[in-house]
Motif scaffolding. Structure first.
Motif, PDB file in Angstrom:
ATOM      1  N   CYS A  42     -30.482   2.324 -16.230  1.00 54.58           N
ATOM      2  CA  CYS A  42     -30.338   0.870 -16.371  1.00 54.58           C
ATOM      3  C   CYS A  42     -29.305   0.556 -17.443  1.00 54.58           C
ATOM      4  CB  CYS A  42     -31.676   0.243 -16.747  1.00 54.58           C
ATOM      5  SG  CYS A  42     -32.948   0.412 -15.484  1.00 54.58           S
ATOM      6  N   PHE A  43     -28.366  -0.336 -17.124  1.00 54.31           N
ATOM      7  CA  PHE A  43     -27.287  -0.686 -18.043  1.00 54.31           C
ATOM      8  C   PHE A  43     -27.176  -2.202 -18.181  1.00 54.31           C
ATOM      9  CE2 PHE A  43     -25.907   2.786 -15.148  1.00 54.31           C
ATOM     10  CZ  PHE A  43     -26.090   3.852 -16.023  1.00 54.31           C
ATOM     11  N   ASN A  44     -26.789  -2.658 -19.379  1.00 57.96           N
ATOM     12  CA  ASN A  44     -26.397  -4.056 -19.499  1.00 57.96           C
ATOM     13  C   ASN A  44     -24.978  -4.221 -18.948  1.00 57.96           C
ATOM     14  OD1 ASN A  44     -25.562  -2.626 -22.027  1.00 57.96           O
ATOM     15  ND2 ASN A  44     -24.673  -4.612 -22.528  1.00 57.96           N
ATOM     16  N   HIS A  45     -24.550  -5.471 -18.780  1.00 57.60           N
ATOM     17  CA  HIS A  45     -23.326  -5.687 -17.992  1.00 57.60           C
ATOM     18  C   HIS A  45     -22.523  -6.859 -18.544  1.00 57.60           C
ATOM     19  CE1 HIS A  45     -20.621  -5.383 -14.751  1.00 57.60           C
ATOM     20  NE2 HIS A  45     -21.256  -6.077 -13.833  1.00 57.60           N
ATOM     21  N   GLY A 112     -28.301   4.147 -10.311  1.00 56.19           N
ATOM     22  CA  GLY A 112     -27.708   3.360 -11.376  1.00 56.19           C
ATOM     23  C   GLY A 112     -27.820   1.866 -11.081  1.00 56.19           C
ATOM     24  N   MET A 113     -28.341   1.091 -12.050  1.00 56.37           N
ATOM     25  CA  MET A 113     -28.560  -0.332 -11.826  1.00 56.37           C
ATOM     26  C   MET A 113     -28.142  -1.152 -13.044  1.00 56.37           C
ATOM     27  SD  MET A 113     -32.251  -0.421  -9.828  1.00 56.37           S
ATOM     28  CE  MET A 113     -31.982  -2.114  -9.292  1.00 56.37           C
ATOM     29  N   PHE A 114     -27.659  -2.365 -12.775  1.00 58.57           N
ATOM     30  CA  PHE A 114     -27.399  -3.363 -13.809  1.00 58.57           C
ATOM     31  C   PHE A 114     -28.475  -4.439 -13.632  1.00 58.57           C
ATOM     32  CE2 PHE A 114     -23.363  -1.268 -13.113  1.00 58.57           C
ATOM     33  CZ  PHE A 114     -22.899  -1.071 -14.407  1.00 58.57           C
ATOM     34  N   VAL A 143     -33.855   5.812 -17.905  1.00 54.36           N
ATOM     35  CA  VAL A 143     -32.966   5.966 -19.062  1.00 54.36           C
ATOM     36  C   VAL A 143     -32.104   4.713 -19.139  1.00 54.36           C
ATOM     37  CG1 VAL A 143     -30.990   7.203 -20.031  1.00 54.36           C
ATOM     38  CG2 VAL A 143     -32.917   8.483 -19.108  1.00 54.36           C
ATOM     39  N   CYS A 144     -32.089   4.081 -20.301  1.00 50.44           N
ATOM     40  CA  CYS A 144     -31.251   2.903 -20.507  1.00 50.44           C
ATOM     41  C   CYS A 144     -29.954   3.301 -21.200  1.00 50.44           C
ATOM     42  CB  CYS A 144     -31.980   1.869 -21.346  1.00 50.44           C
ATOM     43  SG  CYS A 144     -33.321   1.033 -20.460  1.00 50.44           S
ATOM     44  N   GLY A 145     -28.880   2.668 -20.774  1.00 48.40           N
ATOM     45  CA  GLY A 145     -27.583   2.873 -21.403  1.00 48.40           C
ATOM     46  C   GLY A 145     -26.969   1.531 -21.746  1.00 48.40           C
ATOM     47  N   ALA A 146     -26.763   1.297 -23.037  1.00 49.78           N
ATOM     48  CA  ALA A 146     -26.160   0.031 -23.464  1.00 49.78           C
ATOM     49  C   ALA A 146     -24.664   0.207 -23.638  1.00 49.78           C
ATOM     50  CB  ALA A 146     -26.785  -0.431 -24.783  1.00 49.78           C
TER      51      ALA A 146
END
Length: 214
Positions: A42-45, A112-114, A143-146
């Motif tokens: 999960c990523f911010n966008h 992979g998701m935003f 797993v989060c990725g900022a």
């Protein structure tokens, strides 16, 4: 090795160098990403640059989801499908997209998701329930990725960009709408925590070595 795996194997180092040429890139915590097994990333966008900056630091094949409008664009649509991106219709119930996302995770791949659902202006925003729903239903780690810096990046300004990955965690939530909302809040908090770490790293001049919060 399938088509998507081959495309990302070749494209990952190329795009990491390309992004680094126009946006000095620093990535923290890639060792936290499981090298195999089911996973929801999960990523911010903030920007269209985000997937390329993030993807260059992930040591495995990622199967993204993206809005249907991007797939409908002739050149871009072909390109993102080549790299394994699944279309979703924003604001609609898309059972086929959910089925495909669950299948990605069920077969042991990384989704992979935003989860904010759209680009944000200055800082991470609210998280929708889709990513949490997939993780809860498939009992998959998250797993989060900022990412930070792309909100100020424009072509030619060479603004620095940084990415930080957190530790894997599971969403101990019931399989219902309340549980998905609770899981979404956990993801939102983790993205905010990692993004705050990146803000601090930029204030410190982006040290080459730093450990994101556990």
């Amino acid at each position: 090795m399938n088509r998507v795996q081959a495309a990302q194997l070749v494209g990952r180092p190329f795009f990491r160098r390309l992004v680094g040429t126009f946006a000095p890139l620093r990535i923290y915590g890639t060792d936290r990403i499981p090298r195999e097994g089911p996973l929801v990333l999960c990523f911010n966008h903030f920007s269209w640059l985000d997937p390329w900056a993030i993807g260059g630091g992930i040591p495995r094949t990622i199967y993204y989801v993206a809005k249907q409008e991007a797939h409908d664009t002739p050149v871009m649509g072909w390109f993102i499908r080549l790299f394994g991106t699944t279309p979703v219709r924003r604001g609609e119930s898309d059972r086929e997209a959910i089925r495909l996302m669950r299948e990605i995770v069920r077969r042991g791949d990384a989704l992979g998701m935003f989860p904010e659902g759209t680009r944000q202006e200055r800082e991470p925003g609210p998280v929708r329930s889709g990513a949490a729903m997939i993780a809860v239903q498939e009992n998959a780690p998250v797993v989060c990725g900022a990412i930070h810096g792309t909100q100020d990046w424009r072509f030619g300004n060479f603004h620095p960009v940084s990415v930080a990955f957190g530790e894997p965690f599971t969403l101990d939530q019931p399989r219902n709408s309340q549980g998905y909302r609770g899981g979404s809040e956990e993801i939102r908090q983790e993205l905010r925590r990692l993004w705050t770490f990146l803000v601090q790293m930029h204030e410190l001049g982006r040290p080459r070595v730093a450990i994101p919060p556990p």
